[in-house]
Design a protein around this motif. Structure first.
Motif, PDB file in Angstrom:
ATOM      1  N   GLU A 299       6.263  11.547  31.464  1.00  8.19           N
ATOM      2  CA  GLU A 299       7.677  11.932  31.433  1.00  8.19           C
ATOM      3  C   GLU A 299       8.161  12.079  30.000  1.00  8.19           C
ATOM      4  OE1 GLU A 299       9.986   9.219  33.777  1.00  8.19           O
ATOM      5  OE2 GLU A 299       8.964   9.793  35.631  1.00  8.19           O
TER       6      GLU A 299
ATOM      7  N   SER B 263      -4.489  -0.047  38.108  1.00  7.09           N
ATOM      8  CA  SER B 263      -3.463  -0.940  38.642  1.00  7.09           C
ATOM      9  C   SER B 263      -2.119  -0.208  38.732  1.00  7.09           C
ATOM     10  CB  SER B 263      -3.319  -2.173  37.744  1.00  7.09           C
ATOM     11  OG  SER B 263      -2.717  -1.812  36.511  1.00  7.09           O
ATOM     12  N   ALA B 264      -1.203  -0.798  39.452  1.00  2.00           N
ATOM     13  CA  ALA B 264       0.140  -0.223  39.583  1.00  2.00           C
ATOM     14  C   ALA B 264       0.820  -0.157  38.213  1.00  2.00           C
ATOM     15  CB  ALA B 264       0.976  -1.055  40.552  1.00  2.00           C
ATOM     16  N   GLU B 265       0.570  -1.144  37.384  1.00  2.00           N
ATOM     17  CA  GLU B 265       1.147  -1.165  36.036  1.00  2.00           C
ATOM     18  C   GLU B 265       0.584  -0.016  35.185  1.00  2.00           C
ATOM     19  OE1 GLU B 265       0.785  -4.092  32.293  1.00  2.00           O
ATOM     20  OE2 GLU B 265       1.607  -5.041  34.111  1.00  2.00           O
ATOM     21  N   ASP B 266      -0.723   0.222  35.297  1.00  2.22           N
ATOM     22  CA  ASP B 266      -1.355   1.331  34.573  1.00  2.22           C
ATOM     23  C   ASP B 266      -0.788   2.662  35.025  1.00  2.22           C
ATOM     24  OD1 ASP B 266      -2.970  -0.406  33.149  1.00  2.22           O
ATOM     25  OD2 ASP B 266      -4.689  -0.172  34.507  1.00  2.22           O
ATOM     26  N   LEU B 267      -0.604   2.817  36.331  1.00  2.00           N
ATOM     27  CA  LEU B 267      -0.054   4.051  36.884  1.00  2.00           C
ATOM     28  C   LEU B 267       1.381   4.271  36.404  1.00  2.00           C
ATOM     29  CD1 LEU B 267      -0.431   6.491  38.680  1.00  2.00           C
ATOM     30  CD2 LEU B 267       0.287   5.086  40.624  1.00  2.00           C
ATOM     31  N   GLU B 268       2.159   3.217  36.394  1.00  2.00           N
ATOM     32  CA  GLU B 268       3.546   3.314  35.922  1.00  2.00           C
ATOM     33  C   GLU B 268       3.590   3.693  34.444  1.00  2.00           C
ATOM     34  OE1 GLU B 268       7.308   0.325  35.442  1.00  2.00           O
ATOM     35  OE2 GLU B 268       6.191   0.232  37.338  1.00  2.00           O
ATOM     36  N   LYS B 269       2.732   3.107  33.634  1.00  4.67           N
ATOM     37  CA  LYS B 269       2.680   3.446  32.209  1.00  4.67           C
ATOM     38  C   LYS B 269       2.258   4.901  32.021  1.00  4.67           C
ATOM     39  CE  LYS B 269       0.668   2.111  27.748  1.00  4.67           C
ATOM     40  NZ  LYS B 269       1.166   3.300  27.181  1.00  4.67           N
ATOM     41  N   TYR B 270       1.271   5.344  32.799  1.00  7.14           N
ATOM     42  CA  TYR B 270       0.812   6.735  32.724  1.00  7.14           C
ATOM     43  C   TYR B 270       1.957   7.698  33.059  1.00  7.14           C
ATOM     44  CZ  TYR B 270      -1.553  11.047  34.018  1.00  7.14           C
ATOM     45  OH  TYR B 270      -1.927  12.367  34.120  1.00  7.14           O
ATOM     46  N   GLU B 271       2.689   7.422  34.135  1.00 11.15           N
ATOM     47  CA  GLU B 271       3.806   8.290  34.517  1.00 11.15           C
ATOM     48  C   GLU B 271       4.919   8.267  33.470  1.00 11.15           C
ATOM     49  OE1 GLU B 271       4.959   7.281  38.509  1.00 11.15           O
ATOM     50  OE2 GLU B 271       3.391   8.573  39.347  1.00 11.15           O
ATOM     51  N   SER B 272       5.187   7.121  32.878  1.00  8.82           N
ATOM     52  CA  SER B 272       6.195   7.037  31.814  1.00  8.82           C
ATOM     53  C   SER B 272       5.782   7.866  30.602  1.00  8.82           C
ATOM     54  CB  SER B 272       6.421   5.583  31.387  1.00  8.82           C
ATOM     55  OG  SER B 272       6.984   4.844  32.432  1.00  8.82           O
TER      56      SER B 272
END
Length: 103
Positions: free
Chosen positions: A14, A2-11
């Motif tokens: 970083e 999901s978009a939320e999973d992708l955002e958490k992965y990128e965070s």
């Protein structure tokens, strides 16, 4: 994914990259910024080149670390960058290398 999973992965990536930067910054003498990358290095040579009316920069570095969260290996033996964009090279003072401790 999901978009939320992708955002958490990128965070998470970083944060991991920042922690690695914090651990290695004291090993290097220079910061080099180009339009595409941020490097820490111990040896840098910046040459201004010109052909006709065009001016470009040739940056050669050795013993470098690259700020790029998508690279599996950020330590690089030799780097050569050729660019028409600005290049910023700064020598780090040892006091600049002190990163505040977080509790």
């Amino acid at each position: 994914m999901s978009a939320e999973d992708l955002e958490k992965y990128e965070s998470d990536m970083e944060l991991s990259l920042y922690r690695e930067y914090r651990d290695v910054v004291g090993l290097f003498s220079y910061v080099v910024e180009t339009e595409r990358r941020f490097y820490l290095t111990n040896n840098v040579d910046l040459q201004v080149r010109g052909e006709g009316a065009d001016v470009y920069f040739e940056v050669t570095m050795s013993d470098a670390w690259v700020w790029d969260m998508y690279r599996p290996a950020r330590f690089v033996k030799n780097v050569k960058v050729v660019t028409f964009k600005d290049v910023n090279v700064e020598e780090l003072a040892k006091s600049d290398l002190e990163i505040p401790k977080t509790d």
